[in-house]
Design a protein around this motif. Structure first.
Motif, short mmCIF file in Angstrom:
data_model
loop_
_atom_site.label_atom_id
_atom_site.label_comp_id
_atom_site.label_asym_id
_atom_site.label_seq_id
_atom_site.Cartn_x
_atom_site.Cartn_y
_atom_site.Cartn_z
N ALA A 191 -37.06 -39.83 -1.44
CA ALA A 191 -37.25 -40.94 -2.37
C ALA A 191 -36.65 -40.62 -3.75
CB ALA A 191 -38.73 -41.26 -2.51
N GLY A 192 -36.05 -39.44 -3.89
CA GLY A 192 -35.43 -39.07 -5.15
C GLY A 192 -36.38 -38.45 -6.15
N GLN A 193 -37.59 -38.10 -5.72
CA GLN A 193 -38.57 -37.51 -6.62
C GLN A 193 -38.41 -36.00 -6.68
OE1 GLN A 193 -42.10 -38.98 -4.62
NE2 GLN A 193 -42.40 -40.52 -6.21
N THR A 194 -38.89 -35.41 -7.77
CA THR A 194 -38.96 -33.97 -7.92
C THR A 194 -40.34 -33.53 -7.45
OG1 THR A 194 -37.44 -33.99 -9.78
CG2 THR A 194 -38.90 -32.09 -9.61
N VAL A 195 -40.39 -32.41 -6.71
CA VAL A 195 -41.66 -31.89 -6.20
C VAL A 195 -41.92 -30.55 -6.86
CG1 VAL A 195 -42.95 -31.17 -4.16
CG2 VAL A 195 -41.31 -33.05 -4.00
#
Length: 109
Positions: free
Chosen positions: A58-62
């Protein structure tokens, strides 16, 4: 005649036998540290890994405290050389997963 001495090598510990921890070993570790059954630990491990994958897709940073941060980086289009020949090829722009180690972990390695 020269006298030779025989050196004894200590037996390897389980951690020293392999430099890689696979999914099964991770599940066993989670199971032993949490008191969960292996099946429950497998479900938890799969859920965590799937959540990380879905967030990255989803293009998020984890960010995982004490471990590090996973993120998506854009790669630029570039010219490369085809292996085995000297033919130049165009490599398209894309994305890759990047990992930055947490400073606390970095200091203990």
């Amino acid at each position: 005649m020269a006298k030779t001495t025989k050196k004894t090598v200590p037996a390897p510990t389980p951690a020293a036998e392999s430099s890689k921890m696979g999914k099964a070993a991770l599940i066993a570790e989670v199971s032993s540290k949490t008191g969960l059954t292996r099946q429950q630990a497998s479900g938890v491990t799969d859920s965590v890994l799937n959540a990380v994958i879905e967030a990255l897709q989803a293009g998020q940073t984890v960010s995982l405290p004490a471990l590090g941060t996973f993120s998506i980086k854009e790669t630029a289009a570039r010219t490369g050389v085809k292996p085995g020949t000297t033919e130049k090829i165009q490599i398209p722009a894309g994305k890759k997963v990047a990992f930055k180690v947490a400073t606390g972990l970095k200091g203990t390695l």
